[in-house]
Scaffold this motif. Structure first.
Motif, short mmCIF file in Angstrom:
data_model
loop_
_atom_site.label_atom_id
_atom_site.label_comp_id
_atom_site.label_asym_id
_atom_site.label_seq_id
_atom_site.Cartn_x
_atom_site.Cartn_y
_atom_site.Cartn_z
N LEU A 148 47.99 36.14 44.59
CA LEU A 148 46.80 35.43 44.10
C LEU A 148 47.16 34.52 42.94
CD1 LEU A 148 44.21 38.37 44.08
CD2 LEU A 148 44.56 36.65 45.84
N GLU A 152 42.21 32.95 40.81
CA GLU A 152 41.66 33.95 41.74
C GLU A 152 41.63 35.33 41.10
OE1 GLU A 152 43.09 31.98 45.99
OE2 GLU A 152 44.54 33.13 44.81
N LYS A 156 38.35 37.64 40.53
CA LYS A 156 38.24 39.00 41.09
C LYS A 156 38.04 40.06 40.00
CE LYS A 156 40.71 38.44 45.41
NZ LYS A 156 39.79 38.90 46.42
#
Length: 184
Positions: A148, A152, A156
């Motif tokens: 990632l 990202e 998250k």
């Protein structure tokens, strides 16, 4: 009124510390910069990060010269250049990972000593990662095992991008310290 000024005048205002000029630049060109970044990067988070990076750059140390072209051309060129740099960095990172995997000893074909050495190194790395603070572990695992991007990860984990970058940097520095014998 600042909004009626030319780009060159606004840039001089920005240089002299008037942060309102940055807001006007963003109103004028933010969407164009974002769309160029999005088209080139193909990811909304990365495009947002790059857009922010471009405007922070011009607010801190940008060197716009009106005689070389319009502010729009300057910003689009910088955005394009930085997007290309990001593609190169990703490509370089992928190549290093593939090279490492291709050059690492195979579990299947390596001799007994290779298997023992690989198992020992893996054990040391796992132990070193376990010694990191939990947030650093999570960020590093998401970046290097899940692939990632920092944006990202921030999304998250619902944390600011700067915090993710700090955790990643501090985690890598601590790993380097813990695994010093393997690095040398």
């Amino acid at each position: 009124m600042l909004s009626n000024r030319t780009d060159a005048e606004l840039f001089e205002q920005l240089r002299s510390g008037n942060i309102s000029a940055l807001g006007i630049f963003y109103e004028r060109y933010g969407e164009v910069v974002y769309r160029v970044a999005l088209r080139m990067l193909g990811n909304t988070q990365e495009a947002e990060d790059l857009t922010q990076e471009i405007f922070l750059y011009i607010s801190k140390k940008g060197n716009y010269d009106e005689s070389r072209g319009s502010m729009l051309v300057f910003l689009v060129t910088m955005t394009r250049s930085r997007a290309i740099d990001r593609h190169r960095q990703k490509s370089s990172y992928r190549k290093r990972i593939l090279k490492w995997f291709n050059n690492s000893p195979s579990q299947e074909y390596g001799g007994l000593m290779d298997k023992v050495a690989l198992k020992e190194v893996s054990h040391k790395v796992r132990n070193a990662i376990a010694r990191l603070p939990m947030q650093h572990q999570r960020v590093l695992e998401m970046a290097y095992f899940d692939g990632l991007s920092q944006s990202e990860i921030a999304e998250k984990l619902n944390m600011p991008l700067g915090t993710v970058k700090t955790y990643k940097r501090k985690g890598l520095l601590k790993l380097r310290e813990l695994l010093q014998e393997l690095v040398n």
